[in-house]
Scaffold this active site. Sequence first.
Site, PDB file in Angstrom:
ATOM      1  CB  SER A  68      20.246   0.896 -19.802  1.00 35.87           C
ATOM      2  OG  SER A  68      20.665   0.438 -18.536  1.00 35.87           O
ATOM      3  CE  LYS A  71      17.275  -1.331 -17.070  1.00 30.21           C
ATOM      4  NZ  LYS A  71      18.718  -1.058 -17.219  1.00 30.21           N
ATOM      5  CB  SER A 132      17.399   3.028 -16.346  1.00 29.24           C
ATOM      6  OG  SER A 132      18.133   2.202 -17.224  1.00 29.24           O
ATOM      7  CE  LYS A 248      16.170   2.558 -20.139  1.00 36.71           C
ATOM      8  NZ  LYS A 248      17.304   3.351 -19.601  1.00 36.71           N
TER       9      LYS A 248
END
EC number: 3.4.16.4
Length: 415
Positions: A68, A71, A132, A248
Amino acid sequence: MLGVPVNNAVLRRLPLFLWLFCITAAAGALDPGAAAPSLRSQAAVLLDAATGTVLYSKNGDEPISPASLTKLMTIHLALKDSESGKTSLDTVVSLPRETWAINQPPRSSLMFLAQGQTVTLGELLLGLAVSSGNDAAVAVALHLAPSVDAFAERMTAEAKALGLENTSFVEPSGISEYNMTTAMDYARFCRIYITLHPETLEQLHSVPSFAYPKPENLPEIYRQRPGTIEQYNRNALLRSYSGVDGLKTGYIDEAGYNIALTARRDGTRLIAVILGGPANLGSQEGERIRRADSTALLDWGFEYFKTLRPVVAELPPVRIWKGTENSASVVPGETLERTIISDRGDGLRWEARINEPVTAPLTAGSSVGDLVFLDTQGELFRVPLVLQDDQPQGNVFKRLWDSIRLFFRSLGKKN
């Protein structure tokens, strides 16, 4: 801020990624005299955000899926399009079937998009940064490109344009193991991202929680019972490590536990990217190792390194020989920010050392000497001193007169 300008004419000619990748260091190796932490994660890189100096690298060039962390690139492209006027954070984004939460792959993290909702691009970015949401990633991709595949191609092209040669994407959420990066590439991308979008640290990445859908996101008939779901930021270090304000986390089975971190203390901002935390020990142990590795790396970085930002109030002009002018202004040819060992920098002073004689003609940006920075332990580093403006050659009489003066000046030095 610096008291004298960097040679902006020179820096403006460099692409953004080349300027950001310029890695500077104090004179000699940046050896803190203490062993670097031993991490259990597969790969990690620690950077000084201001200078790009690599402070730590473990398997920094090993390809690993970012999960992730992907992202961040999705958010970057959305902000890039918003800043260029192609879209707006207030734009209401269409939600075709592909974006609905019920149509995402199994075990997806979700923002919980559904048919009939009204959602802005700004809300989707919060859904990406805090929750997320894989559904939010698809929605952003389809808002900015004709298809998810086309958006993924754009993500890869942007990575290459930024100099990230080992980074590529096949989709915008990070669920695919075929997205690929390295800890070094992604740390450098995080530096670019923070430089271009500093507001996101407060507005997206350090937001503690995000609740969705709210009544205003729903058709009138559902507003009395919106079924709002509050999700907390998945970056646990926001709550446990002083100074952390992004960025993140990520996890897929094939990559393990990943995190892109940034923290600021006492004027020094560090960026850490940790990839491949053990995935075979269960979620609680995997998350614990990710937190432990992150904490150990940031602790070590803040204890042994700091960013130095020298201030030079005014530089004396240099003597120009055989030119139309007798003197000229000089500026540092590089930024003065440097990463140094934490016990250096006391009693900081500087000296301008000119390579005399400086003889015209010379162009702006020509090096004429060095600006040397010293502390109580000796020389720290030096940067080139360059001419701020062109220095054309003088007429024949000026050149002849200065030649005579230089001749007798040299005789005086020999005696």
